[in-house]
Design a protein around this motif. Structure first.
Motif, mmCIF file in Angstrom:
data_model
loop_
_atom_site.group_PDB
_atom_site.id
_atom_site.type_symbol
_atom_site.label_atom_id
_atom_site.label_comp_id
_atom_site.label_asym_id
_atom_site.label_seq_id
_atom_site.Cartn_x
_atom_site.Cartn_y
_atom_site.Cartn_z
ATOM 1 N N LEU A 129 37.605 -4.427 -0.316
ATOM 2 C CA LEU A 129 36.982 -3.134 -0.623
ATOM 3 C C LEU A 129 37.268 -2.074 0.438
ATOM 4 O O LEU A 129 36.998 -0.895 0.215
ATOM 5 C CB LEU A 129 35.466 -3.319 -0.810
ATOM 6 C CG LEU A 129 35.040 -4.179 -2.027
ATOM 7 C CD1 LEU A 129 33.529 -4.295 -2.095
ATOM 8 C CD2 LEU A 129 35.587 -3.570 -3.342
ATOM 9 N N LYS A 130 37.807 -2.488 1.575
ATOM 10 C CA LYS A 130 38.207 -1.494 2.592
ATOM 11 C C LYS A 130 39.373 -0.653 2.084
ATOM 12 O O LYS A 130 39.543 0.500 2.446
ATOM 13 C CB LYS A 130 38.635 -2.216 3.882
ATOM 14 C CG LYS A 130 37.483 -2.664 4.746
ATOM 15 C CD LYS A 130 37.995 -3.386 5.999
ATOM 16 C CE LYS A 130 36.827 -3.927 6.814
ATOM 17 N NZ LYS A 130 37.315 -4.745 7.960
ATOM 18 N N ASN A 131 40.194 -1.273 1.205
ATOM 19 C CA ASN A 131 41.402 -0.586 0.710
ATOM 20 C C ASN A 131 41.145 0.218 -0.561
ATOM 21 O O ASN A 131 41.776 1.257 -0.785
ATOM 22 C CB ASN A 131 42.508 -1.605 0.436
ATOM 23 C CG ASN A 131 42.878 -2.370 1.700
ATOM 24 O OD1 ASN A 131 42.918 -1.773 2.764
ATOM 25 N ND2 ASN A 131 43.114 -3.659 1.571
ATOM 26 N N ALA A 132 40.220 -0.295 -1.422
ATOM 27 C CA ALA A 132 39.972 0.416 -2.691
ATOM 28 C C ALA A 132 38.718 -0.125 -3.350
ATOM 29 O O ALA A 132 38.315 -1.259 -3.102
ATOM 30 C CB ALA A 132 41.162 0.208 -3.628
ATOM 31 N N ASP A 133 38.102 0.726 -4.219
ATOM 32 C CA ASP A 133 36.967 0.247 -5.013
ATOM 33 C C ASP A 133 37.503 -0.637 -6.130
ATOM 34 O O ASP A 133 38.542 -0.332 -6.745
ATOM 35 C CB ASP A 133 36.208 1.437 -5.622
ATOM 36 C CG ASP A 133 35.547 2.292 -4.538
ATOM 37 O OD1 ASP A 133 35.494 1.813 -3.376
ATOM 38 O OD2 ASP A 133 35.112 3.408 -4.851
ATOM 39 N N LEU A 134 36.798 -1.731 -6.431
ATOM 40 C CA LEU A 134 37.265 -2.681 -7.452
ATOM 41 C C LEU A 134 36.095 -3.173 -8.291
ATOM 42 O O LEU A 134 34.960 -3.265 -7.808
ATOM 43 C CB LEU A 134 37.932 -3.905 -6.788
ATOM 44 C CG LEU A 134 39.155 -3.650 -5.886
ATOM 45 C CD1 LEU A 134 39.463 -4.887 -5.061
ATOM 46 C CD2 LEU A 134 40.364 -3.242 -6.740
ATOM 47 N N ASN A 135 36.376 -3.520 -9.583
ATOM 48 C CA ASN A 135 35.324 -4.165 -10.373
ATOM 49 C C ASN A 135 35.402 -5.687 -10.166
ATOM 50 O O ASN A 135 36.339 -6.201 -9.546
ATOM 51 C CB ASN A 135 35.421 -3.768 -11.854
ATOM 52 C CG ASN A 135 36.730 -4.209 -12.482
ATOM 53 O OD1 ASN A 135 37.295 -5.248 -12.137
ATOM 54 N ND2 ASN A 135 37.218 -3.403 -13.435
ATOM 55 N N PRO A 190 28.788 4.243 -10.719
ATOM 56 C CA PRO A 190 28.573 4.379 -12.176
ATOM 57 C C PRO A 190 29.724 3.832 -13.015
ATOM 58 O O PRO A 190 29.529 3.437 -14.168
ATOM 59 C CB PRO A 190 28.429 5.900 -12.364
ATOM 60 C CG PRO A 190 27.935 6.381 -11.039
ATOM 61 C CD PRO A 190 28.577 5.506 -10.015
ATOM 62 N N ASN A 191 30.930 3.779 -12.475
ATOM 63 C CA ASN A 191 32.075 3.243 -13.236
ATOM 64 C C ASN A 191 32.190 1.715 -13.124
ATOM 65 O O ASN A 191 33.224 1.129 -13.426
ATOM 66 C CB ASN A 191 33.382 3.899 -12.775
ATOM 67 C CG ASN A 191 33.665 3.618 -11.294
ATOM 68 O OD1 ASN A 191 32.892 2.961 -10.613
ATOM 69 N ND2 ASN A 191 34.787 4.148 -10.818
ATOM 70 N N ASN A 192 31.085 1.039 -12.604
ATOM 71 C CA ASN A 192 31.024 -0.421 -12.442
ATOM 72 C C ASN A 192 31.997 -0.966 -11.403
ATOM 73 O O ASN A 192 32.345 -2.151 -11.424
ATOM 74 C CB ASN A 192 31.259 -1.159 -13.776
ATOM 75 C CG ASN A 192 30.015 -1.081 -14.656
ATOM 76 O OD1 ASN A 192 28.890 -1.026 -14.134
ATOM 77 N ND2 ASN A 192 30.207 -1.077 -15.956
ATOM 78 N N LYS A 193 32.426 -0.104 -10.502
ATOM 79 C CA LYS A 193 33.277 -0.585 -9.414
ATOM 80 C C LYS A 193 32.435 -0.709 -8.140
ATOM 81 O O LYS A 193 31.504 0.068 -7.924
ATOM 82 C CB LYS A 193 34.460 0.362 -9.191
ATOM 83 C CG LYS A 193 35.457 0.303 -10.339
ATOM 84 C CD LYS A 193 36.804 0.874 -9.938
ATOM 85 C CE LYS A 193 37.808 0.649 -11.067
ATOM 86 N NZ LYS A 193 39.171 1.015 -10.668
ATOM 87 N N TYR A 194 32.819 -1.724 -7.353
ATOM 88 C CA TYR A 194 32.100 -1.981 -6.101
ATOM 89 C C TYR A 194 32.782 -1.243 -4.970
ATOM 90 O O TYR A 194 34.020 -1.133 -4.912
ATOM 91 C CB TYR A 194 32.068 -3.485 -5.802
ATOM 92 C CG TYR A 194 31.240 -4.256 -6.817
ATOM 93 C CD1 TYR A 194 29.869 -4.406 -6.645
ATOM 94 C CD2 TYR A 194 31.835 -4.813 -7.952
ATOM 95 C CE1 TYR A 194 29.107 -5.103 -7.581
ATOM 96 C CE2 TYR A 194 31.090 -5.505 -8.898
ATOM 97 C CZ TYR A 194 29.725 -5.642 -8.701
ATOM 98 O OH TYR A 194 28.974 -6.316 -9.627
ATOM 99 N N SER A 195 31.930 -0.730 -4.063
ATOM 100 C CA SER A 195 32.465 0.059 -2.954
ATOM 101 C C SER A 195 31.695 -0.307 -1.684
ATOM 102 O O SER A 195 30.529 -0.713 -1.743
ATOM 103 C CB SER A 195 32.295 1.549 -3.260
ATOM 104 O OG SER A 195 32.662 2.318 -2.142
ATOM 105 N N LEU A 196 32.388 -0.174 -0.528
ATOM 106 C CA LEU A 196 31.694 -0.416 0.746
ATOM 107 C C LEU A 196 30.631 0.643 0.959
ATOM 108 O O LEU A 196 30.847 1.821 0.637
ATOM 109 C CB LEU A 196 32.690 -0.347 1.911
ATOM 110 C CG LEU A 196 33.673 -1.537 2.051
ATOM 111 C CD1 LEU A 196 34.614 -1.265 3.213
ATOM 112 C CD2 LEU A 196 32.921 -2.840 2.288
#
Length: 631
Positions: A585-591, A623-629
């Motif tokens: 998740l440091k590189n990008a938001d992911l589901n 809100p787009n169901n992606k996880y973020s740091l």
């Protein structure tokens, strides 16, 4: 130093008591009826032996186990403490002499079975002894809910009327709360002080592994822990086979079962005790009186019939308080095999009656006769003659033993008969030519004057003692004499001795004890279900399962059993997985699906790790169901 500690130091060479030995001894010395529940290895015998030494008179010890009685008497005698055991098969004249010794010979301990107390004349003699304490060992045998119920135990309370001021001490290593209640009630203990040592063994890691190749797993365990070990197996054949397999793999192993001669038992035991062999492969005949503190591992390679026996056998590990392992290896076929051995071989009333009648016929015992008669008995020969299944027949005979109808001794004996077949002058000539054999031959001729005329029963230990030679040396001489045609020498092994404790009454005998048979069969089925529960419950701490069975509740897991170790590994895996997710998740938001594909982990593990990270507020979900740091 207190008198109790002085005696402990003088005779047992220990400087302190284990918990709660001293408290139990103080209770008994105070004249108080006492109940002691001390798991195996807790040192129960000290609790009656020390008060028995301190108090004037003789301590009466009631025990159902011949081997244990003999073992304890031998250990006391080694310490120059006078002790006697009235075991089965002793003739009346000899019993009278032994009881005379107790009365007039300053003996401190008299061991006997509960069945002996049912003999009126023995009870009369005991009533006249200066009894200072009555210790009831294996006290769970008094309860129909115990795993070794013996009706003769129910009569022990009669001693209260003869010795109203003498304390009773009831001892057991395995008792559920229901059994404890029974013991106190049936023995008539008056306001007893109760001492219960926890069944928890914090240093023992209870392990259950479902495995196909058990020998390979044993090899792994013993290689990792190359210290003294015990491997319990189901039968004599498995004993020998497993020991041979382990020796071929480079482990020094020996074995122990009920069919070995006393000499072989002692030799094999010595090899293990001195650690010339680190592995003892054994049936459940091995264990009584074993005091080896540094046993690292106890492995069962077949399912036990109940948790009481399993706990006792497993408890022979780690008595030095260092970490030890109790391992149970199982595979899917074990359940069916164990049911075949322990459940489907339980005798019903009709089969029990048939075995008893055929046994009486086998030994030609007439109706109304047979009491105190002793016979050598070979189970396989008996079963072959009457076409009985061996295991079911053994269970029937064992039930008769526990009910006190017969006494069954599984001690190996060797029956030797001997006759000289050449004239006496030729024997004398042989002695002059073979002076090394002279002492043995003279001892034989002086002991058995009729040995020229008939086949004579021969007592090997007696001749060895009289000739000042070892039993092996005497046997070698006999073999040599046989080869040269000087003697007719026969040696026959008998693996069991039977003593009939009452007259033959067929229907009346069986009807009297049949009510206990149904209870016993039902109890055995329930106990086996508890074993299955122990191996199958793979989401509960194994130590907690054992404690729960014995009525102890514990909130915390042990942390070292097979279940707890699995949980620990899962946690470590989850920590590692959480770190990997944070790194992604440091590189990008992911589901969650993208995370799972990138890490190639099961979806359940990924979702669990994500939930943990959310709860710890290390990440957030957009809100787009992606996880973020979390910034």
């Amino acid at each position: 130093m207190s008198e109790t500690l002085q005696i402990l130091k003088k005779y047992w060479n220990h400087d302190s008591f284990r918990m709660p030995q001293e408290e139990i001894i103080d209770s008994v010395l105070g004249g108080q009826d006492t109940f002691a529940l001390m798991p195996t290895g807790g040192g129960k015998s000290i609790c009656f032996q020390i008060p028995g030494m301190i108090k004037e008179g003789i301590c009466l010890v009631i025990s159902p186990l011949v081997a244990l009685m003999k073992d304890q008497v031998a250990n006391l005698q080694k310490r120059n403490i006078k002790a006697i055991a009235l075991t089965g098969g002793i003739k009346t004249d000899e019993l009278i002499d032994l009881l005379d010794n107790c009365q007039f010979g300053n003996y401190k301990f008299l061991y006997l079975s509960p069945e002996r107390l049912q003999s009126d004349w023995i009870l009369e003699r005991i009533k006249n002894l200066p009894v200072n304490l009555i210790a009831i060992d294996e006290a769970h045998c008094i309860s129909q809910w115990g795993h070794d119920f013996r009706p003769a135990y129910l009569k022990i309370s009669n001693l209260k009327t003869h010795f109203p001021k003498i304390p009773f001490l009831a001892l057991t290593a395995t008792a559920t709360p229901k059994v404890k209640e029974d013991i106190i009630k049936e023995l008539g203990l008056e306001n007893p002080k109760c001492f219960e040592k926890s069944f928890e063994r914090k240093n023992i890691a209870y392990m259950v592994f479902e495995i196909e190749d058990k020998l390979f797993r044993i090899k792994q365990i013993l290689s990792k822990n190359p210290q003294p070990s015990i491997i319990y197996v189901r039968n004599r054949r498995a004993c020998i086979d497993t020991a041979e397999q382990l020796n071929s793999l480079g482990f020094k192993a020996t074995y122990y079962h009920g069919g070995l001669s006393t000499k072989d038992k002692n030799n094999n035991m010595q090899l293990w005790m001195e650690e010339k062999a680190l592995v003892m492969v054994a049936t459940n005949a091995f264990g009584m009186g074993i005091d080896k503190a540094n046993v690292k591992t106890v492995i069962h390679i077949q399912l036990p019939e109940n948790l009481e026996n399993y706990y006792q056998e497993a408890g022979r590990a780690g008595r030095n308080e260092e970490k030890a392992f109790a391992v149970l290896l199982t595979n899917p076929s074990d359940v069916a095999q164990t049911e075949n051995q322990f459940i489907y071989t339980l005798p019903d009333k009709q089969f029990l009656k048939e075995v008893f009648i055929k046994m009486c016929n086998y030994f030609q015992i007439a109706y109304g006769e047979g009491i105190n008669e002793q016979y050598s008995f070979n189970l396989n020969q008996f079963c072959n003659r009457y076409k009985f299944p061996v295991l079911k027949t053994y269970n029937a005979i064992q039930f008769l033993d526990r009910q006190g109808v017969i006494s069954l001794s599984q001690e190996f004996s060797e029956k030797i008969t001997l006759q000289f077949v050449i004239p006496s002058k030729e024997v004398i000539r042989y002695m002059s030519l073979n002076p090394n054999n002279e002492e043995i031959l003279l001892a034989i001729l002086r002991t058995y004057p009729g040995i020229y005329d008939m086949q004579t029963n021969f007592n090997l230990p007696l001749i060895a003692r009289k000739s000042k030679h070892s039993e092996t040396e005497v046997q070698n001489v006999l073999e040599k004499l046989k080869e040269k045609g000087i003697v007719d020498y026969h040696s026959k092994n008998n693996d069991t001795t039977l003593v009939f404790n009452e007259i033959r009454e067929d229907e009346r005998t069986i009807n009297r004890i049949a009510k206990y048979l149904e209870n016993q069969n039902q109890l055995k089925k329930e106990q086996f279900e508890a074993v299955l529960n122990y191996i199958r419950k793979d989401k509960v701490c194994k130590s907690k399962l054992i404690l729960d069975y014995f009525g102890e509740k514990k909130e915390a897991n042990c942390g070292i059993c097979s279940y707890c170790i699995t949980q620990k590994k899962k946690k470590e895996t989850q920590v590692s997985l959480s770190d990997e997710i944070l790194s992604l998740l440091k590189n990008a938001d992911l589901n969650s699906r993208e995370i799972q594909i990138k890490l190639n982990n099961p979806s359940d593990d990924v979702i669990f790790a994500l939930q943990e990270l959310l709860e710890n507020q290390s990440i957030l979900i957009k809100p787009n169901n992606k996880y973020s740091l979390k910034q």
